[in-house]
Motif scaffolding. Structure first.
Motif, mmCIF file in Angstrom:
data_model
loop_
_atom_site.group_PDB
_atom_site.id
_atom_site.type_symbol
_atom_site.label_atom_id
_atom_site.label_comp_id
_atom_site.label_asym_id
_atom_site.label_seq_id
_atom_site.Cartn_x
_atom_site.Cartn_y
_atom_site.Cartn_z
ATOM 1 N N PHE A 121 27.909 21.904 -3.536
ATOM 2 C CA PHE A 121 27.799 22.933 -4.569
ATOM 3 C C PHE A 121 28.128 22.358 -5.950
ATOM 4 C CE2 PHE A 121 28.526 24.846 -0.509
ATOM 5 C CZ PHE A 121 27.646 25.911 -0.479
ATOM 6 N N LEU A 122 27.687 23.082 -6.979
ATOM 7 C CA LEU A 122 27.903 22.621 -8.344
ATOM 8 C C LEU A 122 29.398 22.518 -8.643
ATOM 9 C CD1 LEU A 122 25.213 24.868 -10.001
ATOM 10 C CD2 LEU A 122 25.127 22.379 -9.871
ATOM 11 N N PRO A 123 29.868 21.356 -9.110
ATOM 12 C CA PRO A 123 31.298 21.175 -9.375
ATOM 13 C C PRO A 123 31.875 22.213 -10.328
ATOM 14 C CG PRO A 123 30.178 19.059 -9.405
ATOM 15 C CD PRO A 123 29.105 20.113 -9.321
ATOM 16 N N ALA A 124 31.100 22.602 -11.346
ATOM 17 C CA ALA A 124 31.601 23.585 -12.301
ATOM 18 C C ALA A 124 31.882 24.915 -11.627
ATOM 19 C CB ALA A 124 30.594 23.781 -13.435
ATOM 20 N N VAL A 142 24.728 31.806 -8.847
ATOM 21 C CA VAL A 142 25.280 31.644 -10.194
ATOM 22 C C VAL A 142 24.345 32.255 -11.234
ATOM 23 C CG1 VAL A 142 24.203 29.366 -10.499
ATOM 24 C CG2 VAL A 142 26.219 29.981 -11.862
ATOM 25 N N SER A 143 24.939 32.731 -12.303
ATOM 26 C CA SER A 143 24.211 33.118 -13.506
ATOM 27 C C SER A 143 24.908 32.455 -14.687
ATOM 28 C CB SER A 143 24.209 34.639 -13.696
ATOM 29 O OG SER A 143 23.504 35.285 -12.664
ATOM 30 N N THR A 144 24.158 32.142 -15.727
ATOM 31 C CA THR A 144 24.731 31.525 -16.927
ATOM 32 C C THR A 144 24.152 32.196 -18.167
ATOM 33 O OG1 THR A 144 23.000 29.834 -17.042
ATOM 34 C CG2 THR A 144 24.991 29.282 -15.791
ATOM 35 N N GLY A 292 28.054 24.187 -24.403
ATOM 36 C CA GLY A 292 28.982 25.038 -23.681
ATOM 37 C C GLY A 292 28.354 26.379 -23.370
ATOM 38 N N THR A 293 28.564 26.869 -22.165
ATOM 39 C CA THR A 293 28.117 28.198 -21.779
ATOM 40 C C THR A 293 29.089 28.735 -20.744
ATOM 41 O OG1 THR A 293 26.214 29.517 -21.066
ATOM 42 C CG2 THR A 293 26.568 27.434 -19.920
ATOM 43 N N TYR A 361 27.236 22.583 -16.643
ATOM 44 C CA TYR A 361 28.414 22.393 -17.493
ATOM 45 C C TYR A 361 29.109 23.712 -17.850
ATOM 46 C CZ TYR A 361 24.831 23.421 -21.076
ATOM 47 O OH TYR A 361 23.811 23.988 -21.812
ATOM 48 N N ALA A 362 28.736 24.792 -17.187
ATOM 49 C CA ALA A 362 29.267 26.108 -17.534
ATOM 50 C C ALA A 362 30.754 26.248 -17.208
ATOM 51 C CB ALA A 362 28.482 27.190 -16.801
#
Length: 407
Positions: A121-124, A142-144, A292-293, A361-362
């Motif tokens: 999974f995404l580390p962030a 996820v949503s960003t 950044g988000t 990067y969220a």
């Protein structure tokens, strides 16, 4: 009851259970059942499409595994889950919002089953479900946030594709030109869930990475709030209420704003309510510290009190394969949280590339327990940011957060 009050009630139930010496950790030696089991799953559904998709996936898993699975969409998962976890028979599996994760993890309500699963999974996103160094549960999707731009108003202002902003300075410059269209240049939500993105872009955040210390009163965060304040004061940005809208996406859809900062859910909303709006989506402009988000996600939690933990883990694994995540994506419009599923998603949804990129990067929500009242107060302060004192807002948060966190 308001959602805020319900959250307080649920949080109180959890904390009371822990404080009375009969907390969730007391049941860690509960006899585990083997063989076929009846798994109870509680979800916070976004609508009928999600409910059906999860129920169908659960039925398929049950048929192939020999277990049974009952999926219950909660009317208010904060209240219902809080009460269930404080009792003796919570659901085996349930959605846990990242914004509430620390409340449950900190009192031992969750089984930390995911420590060996994070690599997929995404580390962030994993960071949002980590407590005391342990990954408790895996993110289901996820949503960003990204920048939606009305292309008709963009052209009306004399702007071209080359002008899409990638920095704060460029955002200010195009906003000044868009002001001449008669529309507000930027509609932005008036809470930490939107304004917080600017803090990340400046290199700051509200709390430390481990959620143990407040970190709001810094030059980076002050720079971020001061920048947002300048947009508001100069008429380059407005909150939804000032545009007679319930949320920024509505103001954007009505043509009252040329740009807005919203999540990938805006696509469905615009398609349904404002199908004639022509727009494009770009990553949020970078700040002094870079891109950044913010991310919004839930995990598949497993109750520490469950007597079917192994079967529950098997269920979660089935719900989070790449194929199943892609199926959920098609069914109800979320983005996958698995690293190996994102390429397929982007191929199928090329216009969502900015949202996908942001997921790498969220920043997740504040990952700390007992913060409901502190965060509610922060939002009320941000709503008055236009005429407020950025440094005072940050200092107030740190003082309140320190008290809540026992610092």
């Amino acid at each position: 009851m308001t959602r805020r009050l319900l959250a307080a009630v649920a949080g109180g139930l959890l904390l009371a259970t822990s404080a009375c010496g009969s907390g969730f950790d007391d049941d860690t030696k509960t006899q585990q059942s083997s063989g076929p089991a009846s798994i109870q799953i509680m979800i916070a559904s976004s609508g009928d499409a999600e409910t059906k998709a999860v129920q169908d996936a659960a039925a398929a898993w049950a048929k192939s595994s020999g277990n049974t699975a009952t999926v219950t969409p909660a009317q208010d998962i904060v209240q219902q889950l809080g009460q269930a976890l404080a009792g003796s028979t919570p659901p085996d599996v349930f959605y846990v919002d990242a914004a509430r994760f620390a409340d449950y993890a900190s009192v031992g309500a969750l089984e930390p089953y995911a420590q060996d699963m994070g690599g997929d999974f995404l580390p962030a996103l994993n960071q949002s479900f980590t407590w005391d160094g342990k990954l408790y549960c895996v993110p289901k999707d996820v949503s960003t946030l990204a920048l939606a731009i009305n292309t008709d108003l963009w052209s009306k202002a004399g702007l071209t594709d080359a002008d899409y902003p990638t920095t704060w300075d460029q955002l200010t410059a195009v906003a000044q030109k868009l002001k001449g269209t008669g529309a507000t240049p930027l509609a932005i939500g008036d809470t930490r869930d939107r304004i917080g993105a600017f803090l990340v872009q400046a290199g700051g955040w509200w709390v430390s990475k481990d959620g143990k210390q407040p970190t709001a009163d810094t030059p980076q965060n002050e720079q971020a709030l001061t920048y947002v304040q300048s947009l508001l004061k100069n008429g380059l940005a407005k909150y939804p209420k000032a545009l007679d809208a319930g949320w920024a996406g509505e103001a954007f859809g009505k043509g009252k704003a040329a740009m807005t900062i919203e999540g990938n859910w805006i696509r469905g909303a615009l398609k349904t309510d404002f199908p004639n709006v022509k727009y494009t989506v770009k990553e949020l402009p970078a700040g002094p510290a870079g891109k950044g988000t913010l991310s919004f996600t839930q995990c598949w939690g497993i109750a520490a009190k469950s007597t079917h933990k192994q079967q529950a883990m098997d269920f979660v694994k089935a719900m989070t394969t790449a194929d199943q995540q892609n199926a959920f994506t098609k069914a109800f419009g979320v983005m996958p949280s698995r690293q190996d599923a994102q390429a397929n998603y982007q191929q199928q949804n090329p216009d969502d590339a900015p949202f996908v990129a942001g997921s790498q990067y969220a920043q997740g929500p504040v990952n700390a327990p007992k913060m409901d009242s502190v965060l509610a107060d922060l939002d009320s302060q941000l709503q008055g940011l236009q005429n407020g004192n950025p440094k005072a807002i940050l200092q107030r948060f740190d003082k309140n957060a320190k008290t809540a966190l026992g610092g």
